[in-house]
Structure formats: C-alpha cells, structure tokens
Design an enzyme around this catalytic site. Structure first.
Site, short mmCIF file in Angstrom:
data_model
loop_
_atom_site.label_atom_id
_atom_site.label_comp_id
_atom_site.label_asym_id
_atom_site.label_seq_id
_atom_site.Cartn_x
_atom_site.Cartn_y
_atom_site.Cartn_z
N LYS A 22 0.84 -1.21 0.00
CA LYS A 22 0.00 0.00 0.00
C LYS A 22 0.88 1.25 0.00
O LYS A 22 0.64 2.18 -0.77
CB LYS A 22 -0.90 -0.01 1.24
CG LYS A 22 -1.55 1.32 1.56
CD LYS A 22 -2.40 1.27 2.81
CE LYS A 22 -1.66 1.58 4.08
NZ LYS A 22 -1.33 3.00 4.31
N ASN A 23 1.90 1.26 0.84
CA ASN A 23 2.71 2.47 0.99
C ASN A 23 3.65 2.71 -0.18
O ASN A 23 4.29 3.75 -0.25
CB ASN A 23 3.49 2.45 2.30
CG ASN A 23 2.58 2.72 3.49
OD1 ASN A 23 1.40 3.01 3.32
ND2 ASN A 23 3.13 2.61 4.69
N ARG A 92 -4.67 10.58 4.65
CA ARG A 92 -3.56 11.52 4.75
C ARG A 92 -2.65 11.51 3.53
O ARG A 92 -2.10 12.54 3.14
CB ARG A 92 -2.74 11.08 5.98
CG ARG A 92 -2.26 12.16 6.83
CD ARG A 92 -1.27 11.60 7.81
NE ARG A 92 0.07 11.97 7.39
CZ ARG A 92 0.61 13.15 7.59
NH1 ARG A 92 -0.05 14.07 8.23
NH2 ARG A 92 1.81 13.42 7.17
N CYS A 116 -4.30 13.05 13.10
CA CYS A 116 -4.88 11.74 12.85
C CYS A 116 -4.70 10.92 14.10
O CYS A 116 -4.08 11.37 15.06
CB CYS A 116 -4.23 11.07 11.65
SG CYS A 116 -2.63 10.41 12.04
N ARG A 121 1.23 14.57 13.16
CA ARG A 121 1.71 14.36 11.79
C ARG A 121 1.71 15.63 10.93
O ARG A 121 0.92 15.78 10.00
CB ARG A 121 0.91 13.24 11.11
CG ARG A 121 1.11 11.93 11.81
CD ARG A 121 0.38 10.80 11.16
NE ARG A 121 1.15 10.17 10.11
CZ ARG A 121 0.78 9.04 9.50
NH1 ARG A 121 -0.34 8.47 9.85
NH2 ARG A 121 1.51 8.50 8.58
N ASP A 304 5.36 0.76 11.89
CA ASP A 304 4.15 0.10 11.39
C ASP A 304 4.05 -1.37 11.82
O ASP A 304 3.05 -2.03 11.53
CB ASP A 304 4.08 0.19 9.86
CG ASP A 304 3.67 1.58 9.40
OD1 ASP A 304 3.29 2.41 10.24
OD2 ASP A 304 3.74 1.84 8.18
N ILE A 326 8.71 7.10 16.70
CA ILE A 326 8.36 7.83 15.47
C ILE A 326 7.10 8.66 15.65
O ILE A 326 7.06 9.83 15.30
CB ILE A 326 8.18 6.85 14.27
CG1 ILE A 326 9.43 5.99 14.09
CG2 ILE A 326 7.86 7.62 12.99
CD1 ILE A 326 10.69 6.73 13.69
N ARG A 396 -8.29 -0.65 5.04
CA ARG A 396 -7.42 0.37 4.44
C ARG A 396 -6.10 -0.25 4.00
O ARG A 396 -5.47 0.24 3.06
CB ARG A 396 -7.10 1.48 5.46
CG ARG A 396 -8.18 2.49 5.65
CD ARG A 396 -7.68 3.62 6.53
NE ARG A 396 -6.35 4.02 6.09
CZ ARG A 396 -5.35 4.35 6.90
NH1 ARG A 396 -5.52 4.33 8.21
NH2 ARG A 396 -4.17 4.69 6.42
#
Ligand code: UD1
Length: 421
Positions: A22-23, A92, A116, A121, A304, A326, A396
């Site tokens: 996805k990223n 985002r 978020c 962020r 993540d 992070i 998502r």
C-alpha cells in the site's frame, strides 16, 4: 460497519501471499500525475486507500480503466489541481499529489490533512522544502495553496520523513535543473517510487542512499510504462508474527525478505525459527522469550510493525519493553489488548509487557490500521470468540484479509450487524 469474528485459538498452515505494498502504491499513484503518456499499474491491491487515491486522481482529470489485473491511467489532460477536504480527510496520503501537481502544473490546492489517530503528523518538511524549490505557499481556509515553477535546489531534510522525501522527489522530476535532497528516508517504498519514476523517464540517482539527486527532465521526455510495486513488508511482518503467536508453520511469500531484515533478526534473537528464501520466509513453531523493541526509521524496526510485535510479546514467556520513537500516541491498541487479558503498562512512549498470560476472546474495537492488525494476532491466539469492530481500518491496508486468513486455517467470518438486523 463490518466486524470480524474470529474463533480461536487458531493453528495456521500452508502459505499466504502478500499483496503489493500500500505504501508503495499510494505515492506511485500520485506519480501518475506527472506523466502525459499512459501508465499501466499491475496488481494494485484491493484496498480502501487505493480506491480513495484513484478517486482523487479522477477528480484531477485522470481517466482510469481496468483490464484484469492491469489498471491504466491517462493523465494527459489534468482538469483540476485541487484535492478537496472531503477526500483528504479520509486519507492523509492525499498530500502526495502536492509534489507532482507542482511539477506538472506549477499550481496546487490541497486540503491540510490535519491530525490523525496516531499523532499530529505535520507536513512542514514537505512545505518548507517545496518553497526552496520555488513554490510560494499560503495556508488559507484549511488548504495549502502553492504556486510557482519548480526549480532545482539543494537541501537536507531536518528528519528523514518518508512522505516528504516522496513528495519532494516527485516535485523535482520535471523541475528546471538539478535537485539534491540530503538526509532522505531509506524505506524500500521510496526506492520503489524512484524506480517507477525512472522507468517513466525521470533521472533519479542515489536510490537506496540518504542522498537523492534528481536531474529535471521535460514532460515530453516521459514515456508510457507498465509497473508493479514491491510486496508489502508490513503485511508480511503481520503474517510472520501471527504464525509465531499461534506456534504454527507458515510460508509467507511475495515480498523481499531483506525489507524486514531488522524484524526477522529481532525475532530470531527471541528464539524464532525462520528460514529465508528469495521471496519468502518459512516460519516454524518456536518458543520465544521477551524482547526490547525501539522503533526507528528504516532500516530500524518499523513503527508500522510495533503494534503487531506488542501483541506477540503478550503471548510469550518473559517480559518485553517496546518504545515508540516515530509517532506520539501510537499505543491505542494497548487498552484493546488488555480487554483480551494482556498485561501492559504504558509510561510515556514506552510499554512494558508482562508476557505469558493466556488471552481470551472478547469484543474489541479497531482504532487505526496497525493497531487492528495487533488485535487480529491476539485474537488468533486467544481462546474463544473475538469480535473486532470497525474493520474499515483493516480494510485500508490488508487486502483480502478474511479470505487470506481462512485459506491458512482461521475460523473467521465478516459480519455487518446493521445489515444483518
Ligand atoms: C509513512 C507511512 C506510514 C509510516 C511512516 C513511518 C505512507 C503512506 N505512510 O508515513 O505508514 O508509519 O511513514 O515509517 O507511506 N514529520 C514532521 N514533519 C513532516 C513530516 C513528518 O515532523 O513534514 C514527522 C512525523 O510527525 C513523524 C515522523 O516525522 O513523527 C515520521 O513521519 P513520516 O516519515 O513523514 O511518515 P509518513 O510519510 O506520514
């Protein structure tokens, strides 16, 4: 709103193939905006965020057609440069269109993403460095308004932000002259975006290093291309930890194991039996001991995958300490894991986990994408029924999740309590 019902404990078996990342796909989709020729993307994952990004591209004038596993994008005639609040608020990553729109149209109006679930962020690194490339930026009525011809510049990011690196690289592709970006993020998805852009005709050097050099090209030099993004390292890590949490044998395939080297090294130190292939990991039932995790930019332990290793830590003998460096506020899975019987104490950005307590099924609430993945792992190991509400968070980022889980032996059903009434 859908919910997932998992009956545990589960024993996983067989193999599971991860989808395209996805990223990687989200910035690549934004990169489509640069190309006046056709772009064909192979095997886009069937995810809510991907559909939202496609909707945004359509609003900007991109024509999208789908044929089997190839999606074709025609961005020859962009009719708008505005990304509205309605779309940006749901995702985002919409901010990724800022760089390519500036590159192609010297003009963009993109809604501010706002806060978020996992923290504030900000996007200051995207904006200040676009200014260095010639953009005049104003913030008005919740929107970033940017204009100006992109020109090459030399700058260093104050922090190696993934999104800022990607946005600025895309802004530089059609800029006048050379752009040098120092202190870039190193996440594999950035290399994938750069490879995609180079295949399109961009001239990016230094891929995989902290300094990227982009020699601007003319729009007419870009070409038609087909591209397939890398496999999803975070989806892969989630299945690896699910296998370990349930003491199962499982093959996780369709990605580059080097992309999760830090995680596998850490799991092996904990006692995990993991065999590495070219594009797969084979997990065997293992006795694990407690660990210490510190999230960090790539190649460190990814934020993540923090929630997932916390779920795993709850299930193993010994105690663990997990620090999130992070994002602030990324421990929302803790209260939900506790509902299943986990013993976790949070202090500042660290969580102390007492492992070895049996988890039992309970109704829980998904709060963000990776927090929900942690709940899946815990539910697989827990005895009894766990109902995970607000599954849209999982949708998502985890393509075909329930089918993939069923195919490796999980008793899982998707329900819609509203519809089922
Ligand atoms: C991307 C990933 C996300 C992952 C994160 C870190 C996508 C679509 N999302 O998010 O899944 O968790 O990388 O690996 O690829 N920051 C600033 N100013 C900025 C930008 C970032 O202060 O302008 C800070 C953030 O608040 C955060 C840190 O930098 O504390 C890392 O953020 P960043 O690397 O930008 O993450 P994203 O690109 O948003």
């Amino acid at each position: 709103m859908d919910q997932l019902v998992i009956n545990g404990p589960a024993k996983l078996s067989g193999s599971v193939k991860v989808s395209s990342a996805k990223n990687a796909c989200l910035p690549i989709l934004a990169g489509v905006l640069l190309n006046p020729k056709l772009t064909h993307l192979k095997n886009l994952p069937d995810l809510r965020d991907i559909r939202t990004m496609c909707q945004l591209l359509e609003m900007l004038g991109v024509k999208i057609t789908k044929n089997d596993n190839i999606t074709t994008f025609d961005a020859s005639n962009l009719t708008s440069t505005e990304a509205t609040y309605e779309l940006v608020k749901t995702m985002r990553a919409s901010i990724f269109v800022l760089g390519p729109l500036m590159a192609r149209k010297s003009n963009a109006k993109v809604s501010l993403p706002g806060g978020c679930a996992i923290g504030a962020r900000p996007i200051d690194l995207h904006l200040t460095n676009l200014e260095k490339m010639g953009a005049t930026i104003t913030l008005e009525e919740g929107y970033v308004k940017a204009e100006g011809k992109m020109t090459g510049a030399h700058f260093a990011l104050a922090f190696p932000s993934v999104g800022a690196t990607e946005n600025l690289v895309m802004a530089a592709v059609l800029a006048d002259g050379k752009t040098v970006i120092e202190n870039c993020a190193l996440e594999p998805e950035i290399g994938d975006l750069a490879n995609f852009l180079n295949k399109m005709g961009a001239r990016i050097e230094g891929i995989g290093t902290k300094t990227l050099t982009i020699e601007g090209v003319m729009e007419s030099e870009l070409c038609e291309l087909e591209y397939e993004a890398i496999g999803d390292r975070i989806e892969a890590s989630t299945y690896v930890m699910a296998a370990l949490a349930t003491k199962s044998s499982l093959k996780v395939e369709g990605f580059n194991p080097e992309h999760i080297q830090f995680i596998t090294d850490q799991l092996i130190t904990m006692g995990a039996k993991i065999e590495k292939g070219a594009d797969y990991l084979m997990i065997s039932p293992s006795e694990l001991k407690g660990t210490r995790v510190d999230t960090a930019p790539y190649p460190g332990f990814p934020t993540d995958a923090q929630a997932q290793i916390m779920a795993l830590s709850c299930l193993i003998d010994g105690n663990s300490l997990i620090s999130e460096n992070i994002f602030e506020n990324r421990f929302m899975h803790v209260p939900e894991l506790k509902r299943l019987g986990a013993r976790i104490t949070v202090k500042g950005n660290s969580s102390f986990i007492e492992g070895g307590f049996k988890l039992t099924g309970a109704p829980v609430m998904a709060t963000d994408l990776r927090a929900s993945a942690a709940l899946i792992i815990a539910a697989l190991a827990a005895k009894g029924t766990t109902t995970i509400r607000r599954v849209y968070h999982l949708d998502r980022g985890y393509a075909d999740l329930d089918n993939k889980l069923r195919s490796i032996g999980v008793d899982v059903t998707r329900e819609n309590p509203e519809q089922d009434k």
